[in-house]
Design a protein around this motif. Structure first.
Motif, PDB file in Angstrom:
ATOM      1  N   ILE A  79       0.851  -1.197   0.000  1.00 51.72           N
ATOM      2  CA  ILE A  79       0.000   0.000   0.000  1.00 51.72           C
ATOM      3  C   ILE A  79       0.884   1.243   0.000  1.00 51.72           C
ATOM      4  N   VAL A  80       0.734   2.051  -1.049  1.00 52.73           N
ATOM      5  CA  VAL A  80       1.447   3.323  -1.143  1.00 52.73           C
ATOM      6  C   VAL A  80       0.479   4.395  -0.684  1.00 52.73           C
ATOM      7  N   SER A  81       0.735   4.943   0.498  1.00 51.28           N
ATOM      8  CA  SER A  81      -0.230   5.826   1.144  1.00 51.28           C
ATOM      9  C   SER A  81       0.402   7.152   1.527  1.00 51.28           C
ATOM     10  N   CYS A  82      -0.444   8.148   1.762  1.00 57.50           N
ATOM     11  CA  CYS A  82       0.019   9.445   2.245  1.00 57.50           C
ATOM     12  C   CYS A  82       0.490   9.318   3.698  1.00 57.50           C
ATOM     13  N   ALA A 106       4.212  11.854   1.898  1.00 56.87           N
ATOM     14  CA  ALA A 106       3.223  12.906   1.671  1.00 56.87           C
ATOM     15  C   ALA A 106       2.775  12.923   0.212  1.00 56.87           C
ATOM     16  N   GLY A 107       1.471  12.927   0.017  1.00 61.92           N
ATOM     17  CA  GLY A 107       0.922  12.945  -1.339  1.00 61.92           C
ATOM     18  C   GLY A 107       0.954  11.613  -2.042  1.00 61.92           C
ATOM     19  N   ASN A 108       1.319  10.541  -1.322  1.00 55.64           N
ATOM     20  CA  ASN A 108       1.451   9.192  -1.876  1.00 55.64           C
ATOM     21  C   ASN A 108       2.104   9.183  -3.260  1.00 55.64           C
ATOM     22  N   VAL A 109       3.191   9.959  -3.398  1.00 57.48           N
ATOM     23  CA  VAL A 109       3.936  10.010  -4.652  1.00 57.48           C
ATOM     24  C   VAL A 109       5.036   8.950  -4.635  1.00 57.48           C
TER      25      VAL A 109
END
Length: 234
Positions: A79-82, A106-109
Motif C-alpha cells: 500500500i502506497v499511502s500518504c 506525503a501525497g502518496n507520490v
C-alpha cells in the motif's frame, strides 16, 4: 553483472530488515493470496474499521504472532499511502502484523526510493497487489493546487510531482470550486502515481504483464472511514 548487483542489494536489505536472519527467496515461499483475494481482504477489513469493529487489535500485540514473523515476512499487499496521521493503512484495513507492506510519503507520490521498496516487496516477498491510496482533503495535493511557485525546501519536490495531476484536473473542469478541484486532483494523482509505478519500474511492469501483480487505485474518505476504488482508466 546487473542481476548479481540487484541480488546483492536485496540480500543486504533483507539482512538489515530481518536482523541478520537467513533470507528466503520469495520464489520459494511466495504468498498464495492472489491480487483479487488480497483486494477482497482489504475491502473486508475496511468494512470492519468503518463500523468500529476491529478484529486485529489483539493479534497485533500477540507474542505468538511476533515470534512467527520474526525471521520472515510475506505480506500479500503493498500500500502506497500518504503520510497523513489520519490515514494509517494497517488500521483503515484492520490488518495485523505481516499482512501489508506499507510505503508512506506525503501525497502518496513515488520516487526511486519508493519504487525500490515496491519492487522489493513484489519481487522478493511475494506481494501480489499494489494499491495507491489517496485520501480526501489531502494537504499535499492542496499545496499543489494552491502553489504560486515552487515552495521553499524539499517539499517543492512533492508539489512538483503532484502538479501534473492538478493540471489535468483543471482541464477536466475549469470552473470547479477549490474544494472540487482538490478532490479531483486527489483522484488524478492516484492515477498518475499508478501510471508512474508501471512506467518507471521495469520490474513491476514485467510482473504485471505476467499477471503476478496488479496495480489498483483507491481513496479514503476521512469523514466516513471508507475506502472506495478509483478507476485508473479515466
Amino acid at each position: 553483472m546487473k542481476q548479481r548487483v540487484r541480488i546483492a542489494v536485496w540480500l543486504g536489505i533483507a539482512a538489515l530488515m530481518l536482523g541478520g536472519a537467513s533470507f528466503v527467496l520469495a520464489s520459494e515461499t511466495a504468498s498464495s493470496v492472489t491480487a483479487d483475494k488480497a483486494l477482497e481482504l482489504l475491502a473486508e477489513g475496511n468494512k470492519h474499521y468503518a463500523k468500529g469493529d476491529l478484529h486485529h487489535l489483539e493479534q497485533m500485540s500477540a507474542s505468538k504472532t511476533r515470534t512467527s514473523l520474526a525471521k520472515e515476512q510475506h505480506p500479500y499487499a503493498i500500500i502506497v499511502s500518504c503520510s497523513d496521521s489520519r490515514v494509517p493503512p494497517e488500521i483503515l484495513f484492520d490488518k495485523g502484523l505481516g499482512e501489508v507492506f506499507v510505503i508512506r510519503v506525503a501525497g502518496n507520490v513515488v520516487s526511486p526510493h519508493e519504487l525500490g521498496s515496491i519492487e522489493y516487496a513484489a519481487e522478493h516477498l511475494g506481494s501480489t497487489l499494489i494499491m495507491v491510496l489517496g485520501h480526501e482533503r489531502c494537504g499535499a495535493v492542496t499545496a499543489a493546487v494552491d502553489a504560486k511557485g515552487k515552495p521553499e525546501g524539499n517539499i517543492g519536490s512533492i508539489v512538483d510531482s503532484i502538479a501534473p495531476a492538478v493540471e489535468k484536473a483543471r482541464k477536466k473542469n475549469p470552473a470547479a470550486t477549490h474544494e472540487d478541484l482538490v478532490e479531483t486532483s486527489v483522484n488524478e494523482n492516484v492515477r498518475l502515481v499508478a501510471q508512474n509505478i508501471l512506467g518507471q519500474s521495469p520490474v513491476i511492469k514485467k510482473l504485471a504483464s505476467e499477471g503476478k501483480v496488479k496495480v489498483v487505485g483507491a481513496k479514503y474518505d476521512l469523514d466516513e472511514g471508507t475506502v472506495q476504488m478509483i478507476n485508473l482508466q479515466e
